[in-house]
Scaffold this active site. Structure first.
Site, PDB file in Angstrom:
ATOM      1  N   LEU A 179     -28.855  -2.820  79.290  1.00 29.55           N
ATOM      2  CA  LEU A 179     -28.439  -1.494  78.969  1.00 29.55           C
ATOM      3  C   LEU A 179     -27.805  -1.893  77.694  1.00 29.55           C
ATOM      4  CD1 LEU A 179     -27.094   1.540  80.935  1.00 29.55           C
ATOM      5  CD2 LEU A 179     -25.630   0.770  78.798  1.00 29.55           C
TER       6      LEU A 179
ATOM      7  N   VAL B 201     -26.504   0.090  73.687  1.00 29.32           N
ATOM      8  CA  VAL B 201     -26.414   1.521  73.028  1.00 29.32           C
ATOM      9  C   VAL B 201     -26.078   0.876  71.455  1.00 29.32           C
ATOM     10  CG1 VAL B 201     -25.202   3.358  72.117  1.00 29.32           C
ATOM     11  CG2 VAL B 201     -25.740   3.146  74.294  1.00 29.32           C
TER      12      VAL B 201
ATOM     13  N   GLU C 120     -25.106  -7.689  86.206  1.00 28.65           N
ATOM     14  CA  GLU C 120     -24.051  -8.737  85.782  1.00 28.65           C
ATOM     15  C   GLU C 120     -23.764  -8.355  84.314  1.00 28.65           C
ATOM     16  OE1 GLU C 120     -26.541 -10.651  88.701  1.00 28.65           O
ATOM     17  OE2 GLU C 120     -27.323 -10.032  86.886  1.00 28.65           O
TER      18      GLU C 120
ATOM     19  N   ASN D 224     -17.233  -9.040  77.864  1.00 28.67           N
ATOM     20  CA  ASN D 224     -17.437  -7.880  77.507  1.00 28.67           C
ATOM     21  C   ASN D 224     -16.521  -6.420  77.900  1.00 28.67           C
ATOM     22  OD1 ASN D 224     -18.815  -5.401  76.511  1.00 28.67           O
ATOM     23  ND2 ASN D 224     -20.792  -6.350  76.767  1.00 28.67           N
TER      24      ASN D 224
ATOM     25  N   TYR E  45     -18.932   0.529  82.972  1.00 33.58           N
ATOM     26  CA  TYR E  45     -19.219   0.510  84.540  1.00 33.58           C
ATOM     27  C   TYR E  45     -18.159   0.848  85.371  1.00 33.58           C
ATOM     28  CZ  TYR E  45     -23.120  -2.001  81.922  1.00 33.58           C
ATOM     29  OH  TYR E  45     -24.087  -2.464  81.223  1.00 33.58           O
TER      30      TYR E  45
END
Length: 157
Positions: A71, A73, A105, A110, A117
């Site tokens: 995922l 952006v 994962e 990060n 999340y």
């Protein structure tokens, strides 16, 4: 500005790769995306009003669960709810298929993604040691996160 979630195709990979290589120190290859599309994985891109790709996600559906593989952006568009929009679209699709869980994962370093999340409702449930390449022969741990989809109303996320 409004956005739309559209299916990703091989024709979109130039735009996707342009984001991937600036977003990560160890980006997926074009081959990784092609393999995912050929395998029939869930793959979407988020486009802006002008039809430009500003984000995307790839996920592998399993039996009553889905595993989010990527995922992303565009760095210049982060912090505006686009990651949340992609997660909402993914969760809506997963619940429509009857999935119970969503897994992922994320690099231990990060922090931005881990916060996203966690705010979305994912729980940190484990650690995969030395999972990601980190350069100079080193490896980085991955935090395993899960989200129960049972009874979740994604239209309100």
């Amino acid at each position: 500005m409004s956005t739309r979630v559209l299916p990703m195709t091989t024709a979109d990979l130039d735009e996707v790769m342009a984001i991937e290589v600036v977003a990560y120190s160890h980006p997926w290859t074009r081959g990784n995306f092609i393999d995912s599309l050929v395998a029939g994985y869930l793959a979407w891109r988020l486009v802006d009003d002008a039809g430009r790709c500003i984000g995307y996600c790839v996920a592998m559906a399993g039996v009553e669960e889905t595993h989010l593989l990527n995922l992303t952006v565009a760095p210049s568009r982060q912090g505006r709810g686009h990651g949340r929009a992609l997660l909402s679209a993914l969760c809506a699709d997963c619940t429509a298929r009857g999935d119970q869980m969503l897994w992922l994962e994320v690099r231990q370093s990060n922090d931005g993604a881990r916060r996203l999340y966690a705010r979305f409702g994912f729980a940190e449930v484990g650690l995969r040691r030395d999972y990601y390449p980190a350069g100079s022969g080193r490896r980085e741990h991955a935090v395993v996160m899960s989200l129960s989809l049972v009874g979740r109303v994604h239209a309100l996320d």
